[in-house]
Design a protein around this motif. Sequence first.
Motif, mmCIF file in Angstrom:
data_model
loop_
_atom_site.group_PDB
_atom_site.id
_atom_site.type_symbol
_atom_site.label_atom_id
_atom_site.label_comp_id
_atom_site.label_asym_id
_atom_site.label_seq_id
_atom_site.Cartn_x
_atom_site.Cartn_y
_atom_site.Cartn_z
ATOM 1 N N SER A 101 11.215 -2.699 -10.931
ATOM 2 C CA SER A 101 9.849 -2.409 -11.350
ATOM 3 C C SER A 101 9.294 -3.562 -12.177
ATOM 4 N N GLU A 124 -7.692 5.470 0.758
ATOM 5 C CA GLU A 124 -7.320 6.352 -0.341
ATOM 6 C C GLU A 124 -5.955 6.025 -0.934
ATOM 7 N N CYS A 125 -5.242 5.077 -0.362
ATOM 8 C CA CYS A 125 -3.882 4.799 -0.831
ATOM 9 C C CYS A 125 -3.901 3.980 -2.115
ATOM 10 N N GLY A 126 -2.773 4.032 -2.810
ATOM 11 C CA GLY A 126 -2.605 3.211 -4.001
ATOM 12 C C GLY A 126 -1.953 1.887 -3.651
ATOM 13 N N ILE A 127 -1.813 1.028 -4.658
ATOM 14 C CA ILE A 127 -1.203 -0.294 -4.444
ATOM 15 C C ILE A 127 -0.081 -0.474 -5.463
ATOM 16 N N GLU A 128 1.068 -0.860 -4.979
ATOM 17 C CA GLU A 128 2.233 -1.089 -5.826
ATOM 18 C C GLU A 128 2.529 -2.578 -5.876
ATOM 19 N N MET A 174 0.844 -1.195 0.000
ATOM 20 C CA MET A 174 0.000 0.000 0.000
ATOM 21 C C MET A 174 0.879 1.245 0.000
ATOM 22 N N VAL A 175 0.544 2.180 -0.868
ATOM 23 C CA VAL A 175 1.297 3.429 -0.974
ATOM 24 C C VAL A 175 0.441 4.548 -0.409
ATOM 25 N N GLY A 176 0.780 5.020 0.776
ATOM 26 C CA GLY A 176 0.000 6.065 1.430
ATOM 27 C C GLY A 176 -0.372 5.646 2.835
#
Length: 205
Positions: free
Chosen positions: A99, A83-87, A76-78
């Motif tokens: 990447s 509301e966070c994004g997922i990487e 989880m990014v955030g």
Amino acid sequence: VNHAALETLEAARRALSETDAQAADLQSAVATLEGAIRKIDAETRGVLKSTFDAVNSNFSDIFRRIFSGGEASLEMVGEEVLECGIEIRAQPPGKRNASVKLLSGGEQALTATALIFAMFRLNPAPFCLLDEVDAPLDEANQARLAKLVESMSEATQFVAITHHRITMEYARQLIGVTMREPGVSRVVSVDISEAVRYSSQPLPV
């Protein structure tokens, strides 16, 4: 002298009282809605976090099974869960890529398939259709994907649309469309286990 002033004052007082009551009702409704929103947000955070952890565990497991090793995870990014994004992080055996974009086309396709199956394992269905999923894969990766589907077919019936021989070798039943005459299609079905049984029987003398 306005003889109707007292009646007008009483009417204004009644209107003000009704307005105050309506305002109090609205404030109570707002407080109730805000409390419900806070409760829903808290429950949603819990469900989302537990679901994310389960999908992450499944993704890591399925990725290692497909690639016979390596590491994969979701992050989880955030700070805010809702509301966070997922990487997505995926490193096949022997690779230290930073990447997913640095993976080959086949590796990216297998990583995406592992993620889809990770969610599918969380909430499995009795039936699953795979339409040309193996198209971007070479034969080695086709075999890995076919083995994974075969292991998951104990609880789910898979129907795969494919043109590749490797995938067909793992199927239990083949259904194809032939065109022996121009413009005339014919459906041909082959039960693999039945065909194997017939092929093992001795030929009549």
